[in-house]
Design an enzyme around this catalytic site. Structure first.
Site, PDB file in Angstrom:
ATOM      1  CG  HIS A  79      -8.746  41.704  53.989  1.00  0.00           C
ATOM      2  ND1 HIS A  79      -7.607  40.974  54.265  1.00  0.00           N
ATOM      3  CD2 HIS A  79      -9.677  40.790  53.600  1.00  0.00           C
ATOM      4  CE1 HIS A  79      -7.827  39.694  54.044  1.00  0.00           C
ATOM      5  NE2 HIS A  79      -9.078  39.555  53.632  1.00  0.00           N
ATOM      6  CG  ASP A  81      -5.889  42.139  57.680  1.00  0.00           C
ATOM      7  OD1 ASP A  81      -6.651  42.371  56.715  1.00  0.00           O
ATOM      8  OD2 ASP A  81      -6.273  41.584  58.730  1.00  0.00           O
ATOM      9  CG  ASP A 109      -8.031  35.627  52.862  1.00  0.00           C
ATOM     10  OD1 ASP A 109      -8.564  36.679  52.471  1.00  0.00           O
ATOM     11  OD2 ASP A 109      -8.296  35.095  53.954  1.00  0.00           O
ATOM     12  CD  GLU A 139     -11.400  39.722  56.517  1.00  0.00           C
ATOM     13  OE1 GLU A 139     -12.457  39.099  56.355  1.00  0.00           O
ATOM     14  OE2 GLU A 139     -10.288  39.157  56.613  1.00  0.00           O
ATOM     15  CD  GLU A 140      -7.821  37.194  57.269  1.00  0.00           C
ATOM     16  OE1 GLU A 140      -8.634  36.536  57.946  1.00  0.00           O
ATOM     17  OE2 GLU A 140      -7.656  37.015  56.054  1.00  0.00           O
ATOM     18  CD  GLU A 168     -12.345  38.173  51.789  1.00  0.00           C
ATOM     19  OE1 GLU A 168     -11.575  37.232  51.497  1.00  0.00           O
ATOM     20  OE2 GLU A 168     -12.336  38.764  52.882  1.00  0.00           O
ATOM     21  CG  HIS A 342      -6.865  31.873  56.764  1.00  0.00           C
ATOM     22  ND1 HIS A 342      -7.824  32.027  57.745  1.00  0.00           N
ATOM     23  CD2 HIS A 342      -6.888  33.030  56.056  1.00  0.00           C
ATOM     24  CE1 HIS A 342      -8.388  33.201  57.638  1.00  0.00           C
ATOM     25  NE2 HIS A 342      -7.835  33.840  56.609  1.00  0.00           N
TER      26      HIS A 342
END
Length: 366
Positions: A79, A81, A109, A139-140, A168, A342
């Site tokens: 992903h 984003d 991430d 995705e988030e 990931e 994150h």
């Protein structure tokens, strides 16, 4: 340490240069969920410069396919984003040589994984197994906005394959499958009264003690699935009740999250929770199936041989479950420590970015 400069947003991506420099270029393009179009444009433009790839665009999902006629097709996805910024752009580097770390939002991430995908997609012109490269948005955030989910629902033929890899962060090790997750609410009822005359009511918050006691006494399973050990978890994640400081609450809700091994489907997970909380009013409010590792598949065996190391179970839920639901076994494999995803000080070791690139090349080039 981060600086106060504005990121120098690239006008083009070089997929043939240093993969760590490519990671930094991707990080410096802000792409918080919902704002992926500028990065999707750059990814599409860069892939279209490589004639061995057939490139497709669907919204802010970019797909690139090889068409060599190989007997196997694998899907490698990531992903583009990120979660919102926390003063962690532009990217920056700390350390030297093999100890170099790339910092910035998305460095772990998962723009380092996306950089690996892009670099290998450009370099691997004649893979021994055909590849569908997928770069997707949202995705988030909630599942209905997830670009991979949308493609799986509306154009599933684009994701067809014998095996899938989701890049990931996994510490450059293979994490097989993923846990399922279910969130339930256990509702307790009482009778409201003035707190000065509490004996005239029934305190629903106090009644939650029974629910919490069952959670405290609960012994989660450790389950072996296809050679990998998954640890389950059952935990209260929220409790709410009461309307005022002088009113005995007549309602209390305890939210419980169950992380279950992929030997159970959603129906079995729900049946288990209803047994654990027998006698209580329970409502399922959210569920996502897990995914079995599928490491016994031929493409997976070749992947294990190319990457090396010991595979381990994935603790948490990832989009490998979407592939599993389509009958495609999938693993998580990418650079970066998942615990740094994150985080405000999010980073990825440069050495892992390079090692993941080399491993994917070994696998795809045979």
């Amino acid at each position: 340490m981060p600086n106060d400069a504005s990121p120098t947003v690239p006008t083009a991506l070089d997929l043939t240069g240093d993969v760590v420099a490519l990671t930094r270029a991707l990080v410096d393009v802000e792409s918080v969920s919902g704002n992926e179009q500028p990065l999707a444009d750059l990814v599409e433009q860069a892939l279209r410069r490589h004639d061995h790839l057939t490139v497709l665009r669907d919204g802010n999902v970019v797909l690139a396919r090889t068409e060599t006629g190989a007997p196997e097709r694998v899907v490698i996805a990531g992903h583009i984003d990120t979660v919102p910024l926390a003063g962690n752009l532009p990217s920056w580097i700390e350390g030297e040589g093999e100890d170099q770390l790339v910092y910035g939002r998305g460095s772990c991430d998962m723009k380092s994984g996306v950089a690996v995908q892009l670099s290998v997609a450009a370099a691997c012109e004649r893979p021994v197994r055909d590849v569908t490269w997928v770069f997707y948005d949202n995705e988030e955030v909630e599942a209905e906005r997830n670009g991979l989910n949308r493609i799986a629902r509306t154009r599933p033929e684009l994701l067809a394959g014998d095996f899938a890899v989701l890049c990931e962060p996994s510490g450059a090790g293979i994490e097989g499958g993923c846990q399922g997750t279910m969130r339930v609410e256990v509702e307790l009822r009482g009778r409201a009264a003035h707190s000065a005359r509490s004996w005239m009511g029934e305190n629903a918050v106090h009644a939650a003690a029974g629910v919490l006691g069952r959670l405290v006494d609960y012994a989660p399973r450790q389950v072996e699935v296809e050679g990998l050990t998954y640890r389950e978890g059952l935990n209260a994640v929220d409790i709410r009740g009461g309307i005022a400081g002088n009113v005995i609450p007549d309602r209390c809700v305890v939210a419980v999250n169950y992380r279950f091994a992929p030997d159970r489907d959603a129906a079995a997970a729900e049946a288990h929770l209803r047994a654990v909380f027998a006698g209580y009013d329970l409502t399922v409010v959210d569920v996502a199936e897990g995914a079995r590792p599928g490491l016994d598949q031929p493409a997976a065996a070749a992947f294990l041989a190319a990457v090396g190391g010991e595979p381990r179970a994935k603790f948490g839920w990832t989009d490998v479950a979407r592939f599993s639901a389509m009958g495609i076994p999938a693993v998580n494999y990418g650079p970066g420590d998942p615990s740094k995803a994150h985080a405000d000080d999010e980073f990825c070791p440069a050495a892992e970015i390079r090692s993941c690139r080399e491993a994917l090349l070994r696998w795809l080039q045979g």
